[in-house]
Scaffold this active site. Structure first.
Site, PDB file in Angstrom:
ATOM      1  N   GLY A   8       0.833  -1.190   0.000  1.00 17.53           N
ATOM      2  CA  GLY A   8       0.000   0.000   0.000  1.00 17.53           C
ATOM      3  C   GLY A   8       0.868   1.240   0.000  1.00 17.53           C
ATOM      4  O   GLY A   8       1.736   1.400   0.861  1.00 17.53           O
ATOM      5  N   ALA A   9       0.656   2.137  -0.962  1.00 18.68           N
ATOM      6  CA  ALA A   9       1.498   3.323  -1.113  1.00 18.68           C
ATOM      7  C   ALA A   9       0.689   4.604  -0.964  1.00 18.68           C
ATOM      8  O   ALA A   9       0.958   5.601  -1.637  1.00 18.68           O
ATOM      9  CB  ALA A   9       2.222   3.297  -2.463  1.00 18.68           C
ATOM     10  N   GLY A  10      -0.295   4.551  -0.071  1.00 20.10           N
ATOM     11  CA  GLY A  10      -1.030   5.765   0.256  1.00 20.10           C
ATOM     12  C   GLY A  10      -0.366   6.485   1.405  1.00 20.10           C
ATOM     13  O   GLY A  10       0.850   6.379   1.617  1.00 20.10           O
ATOM     14  N   GLY A  12      -0.474   6.022   4.765  1.00 17.38           N
ATOM     15  CA  GLY A  12       0.175   5.168   5.743  1.00 17.38           C
ATOM     16  C   GLY A  12       1.365   4.427   5.173  1.00 17.38           C
ATOM     17  O   GLY A  12       2.433   4.355   5.801  1.00 17.38           O
ATOM     18  N   ALA A  78      -1.452  -5.564  -5.757  1.00 19.78           N
ATOM     19  CA  ALA A  78      -1.485  -6.948  -5.270  1.00 19.78           C
ATOM     20  C   ALA A  78      -2.796  -7.625  -5.627  1.00 19.78           C
ATOM     21  O   ALA A  78      -3.866  -7.009  -5.556  1.00 19.78           O
ATOM     22  CB  ALA A  78      -1.287  -6.979  -3.759  1.00 19.78           C
ATOM     23  N   CYS A 159     -15.738   7.137   8.223  1.00 20.20           N
ATOM     24  CA  CYS A 159     -15.000   8.363   7.926  1.00 20.20           C
ATOM     25  C   CYS A 159     -16.035   9.464   7.712  1.00 20.20           C
ATOM     26  O   CYS A 159     -16.687   9.500   6.665  1.00 20.20           O
ATOM     27  CB  CYS A 159     -14.136   8.162   6.682  1.00 20.20           C
ATOM     28  SG  CYS A 159     -13.067   9.551   6.308  1.00 20.20           S
ATOM     29  N   GLY A 320      -5.249  10.790  10.316  1.00 24.47           N
ATOM     30  CA  GLY A 320      -3.851  10.852   9.921  1.00 24.47           C
ATOM     31  C   GLY A 320      -2.897  10.830  11.091  1.00 24.47           C
ATOM     32  O   GLY A 320      -1.856  10.163  11.063  1.00 24.47           O
ATOM     33  N   CYS A 353      -7.258  16.734  14.545  1.00 25.83           N
ATOM     34  CA  CYS A 353      -7.803  16.911  13.195  1.00 25.83           C
ATOM     35  C   CYS A 353      -8.185  18.354  12.923  1.00 25.83           C
ATOM     36  O   CYS A 353      -8.622  19.074  13.829  1.00 25.83           O
ATOM     37  CB  CYS A 353      -9.035  16.033  12.994  1.00 25.83           C
ATOM     38  SG  CYS A 353      -8.661  14.287  12.866  1.00 25.83           S
ATOM     39  N   LYS A 388      -5.303  24.362   7.565  1.00 25.77           N
ATOM     40  CA  LYS A 388      -5.412  23.188   6.690  1.00 25.77           C
ATOM     41  C   LYS A 388      -4.723  23.453   5.352  1.00 25.77           C
ATOM     42  O   LYS A 388      -4.059  22.570   4.796  1.00 25.77           O
ATOM     43  CB  LYS A 388      -6.874  22.821   6.464  1.00 25.77           C
ATOM     44  CG  LYS A 388      -7.053  21.547   5.644  1.00 25.77           C
ATOM     45  CD  LYS A 388      -7.917  20.534   6.334  1.00 25.77           C
ATOM     46  CE  LYS A 388      -7.915  19.213   5.614  1.00 25.77           C
ATOM     47  NZ  LYS A 388      -8.891  18.271   6.166  1.00 25.77           N
TER      48      LYS A 388
END
Length: 425
Positions: A8-10, A12, A78, A159, A320, A353, A388
């Protein structure tokens, strides 16, 4: 030599790769597997959907970043994870073996669970930059012939902040275009009350967000289930506190954006002892799977129980700041294992947040994220919007630079401290 893979390359996964490097030995190798080579800053998607940002503004090509860091980047995605064999089958038929795996896939978006729902149906989404671009195209068409808008989050969603953000950003943009008076707006959510956020509220988020909705003439329906979406009409069931049907709503709309429920990605779903029935990865207090001891997980793909029973299923968000703490703990724990020690690091799972409303916003601090808490605070003001915007620039600069510092904590705490200093001046 150890083969370490981050799947996963987001948000996280990218941070995970950066923070693993200082924990590795010279002989170890790190591989990052993503769906494509581009990173997108997801918190900016509401701005993309109203035209305040374009894809290029929030997109980073990870290939040169990872090449500088000597991290192998595989961008084919994957197909299946086989933890019993310590192997990942990739989408092109090849495979990657590992000694240690960190799963950071994010979620699969369960639009298909509701008839007519989602970008392939009749409603918009801001969960991915592709969706946000389509939502912007639809919004421009809407503005030529405005009518009712419905925004919110469906049953099982976990979310909620982006839904509130988008409703209030839309309000801001419609007022700028001087057509707000032609657009009735309704917020529809699975939450038991406005401002619940999947966290049973933080500080006075209930009062703050209800007040914001009243000031902006946005009606709301809570304890809501979306049963189906049709062209220009949403079928919504409103439940009572005991879970019985209280009322049905057939809501007309010209534009609708509803956040979906999440589930584990297809490459993970159904892997026994790795994931729960919904496909989220099971972990212990060290982010480690209890059965497959060389597998860790961080971020939205992690299984977290809800804060308590609600008439409509409501999930817990993984913010996050919380994800960053998972990343740091996991990196330290893998570093310990590489040196023959047992993991001891634990994520803080705190939430800090900034929710942008276009011309203001709400900030909240929940330590820990799941109650009871040591810190439970929320405040609103124009400074949140400015903070932000600043964080977006700060974050993207840090990703391009391949930094491993905990910049969520550094930047957000600085903004909150500046705000408190102004309050006390």
């Amino acid at each position: 030599m150890a083969e370490i893979v981050v799947l996963g390359a987001g948000l996280g996964g990218t941070l995970m790769a950066f923070e693993l490097l200082p924990q590795m030995r010279k002989e170890d190798r790190l591989t990052l597997i993503g769906q494509g080579r581009n990173y997108h800053f997801v918190p900016s998607n509401p701005w993309v959907a109203v035209g305040w940002r374009g894809r290029r503004d929030i997109e980073i090509d990870l290939a040169p970043v990872m090449a500088r860091k000597k991290i192998r980047l595989l961008d084919q995605g994957a197909k299946r994870v086989d933890p019993a064999a310590n192997r990942i089958e990739l989408a092109d038929g090849s495979s990657v073996s590992y000694d240690y795996l960190v799963i950071a896939t994010g979620p699969d978006l369960a639009f298909d669970e509701i008839p007519g729902f989602g970008p392939e149906g009749f409603t918009q989404s801001i969960c991915h930059v592709d969706h946000a671009e389509r939502a912007h195209t639809a919004f421009e068409t809407f503005c030529k012939n405005p009518g009712p808008i419905v925004v919110g989050a469906v049953q099982g969603a976990s979310c909620y902040g982006p839904a509130y953000e988008f409703a209030l950003i839309l309000d801001t943009e419609l007022r700028k275009r001087k057509i707000r008076d032609r657009v009735p707006m309704t917020y529809v959510t699975a939450e038991p009350y406005v401002g619940h956020l999947g966290l049973d509220g933080v500080g006075d988020t209930k009062g703050l967000l209800e007040s914001e909705f009243r000031d902006r003439h946005i009606k709301w329906i809570t304890n809501a289930k979306l049963s189906a979406a049709e062209a220009e009409i949403l079928h919504v069931e409103e439940l009572a506190e005991d879970g019985s049907l209280k009322k049905t709503h057939d809501l007309p709309y010209k534009y609708a954006m509803m956040l979906p429920a999440f589930r584990g990605v297809a490459a993970l779903r159904g892997v026994e002892k790795l994931v729960n029935p919904r496909g989220f990865v099971l972990i212990d207090e060290h982010q480690r799977n209890p059965h497959f001891r060389n597998v860790f997980a961080i971020g939205v793909c992690v299984a977290i129980p809800p804060t308590g029973p609600t008439p409509v299923p409501v999930g817990v968000p993984k913010t996050g700041f919380m994800i960053e703490s998972m990343v740091t703990a996991t990196a330290e724990n893998i570093g310990a294992l590489l040196r023959g020690r047992e993991p001891t690091a634990r994520a803080t799972w705190n939430a800090i947040c900034l929710a942008d409303f276009g011309d203001g916003g709400v900030a909240f601090v929940a330590k820990p994220q799941i109650p009871p808490r040591n810190t439970n605070w929320a405040a609103k003001g124009a400074w949140v919007h400015l903070a932000k915007v600043g964080f977006e620039k700060y974050f993207l600069r840090k990703i391009r630079g391949g930094t491993s510092e905990p910049f969520y904590e550094r930047f957000l705490m600085k903004q909150l401290n500046l705000h408190k200093l102004k309050e006390n001046a």
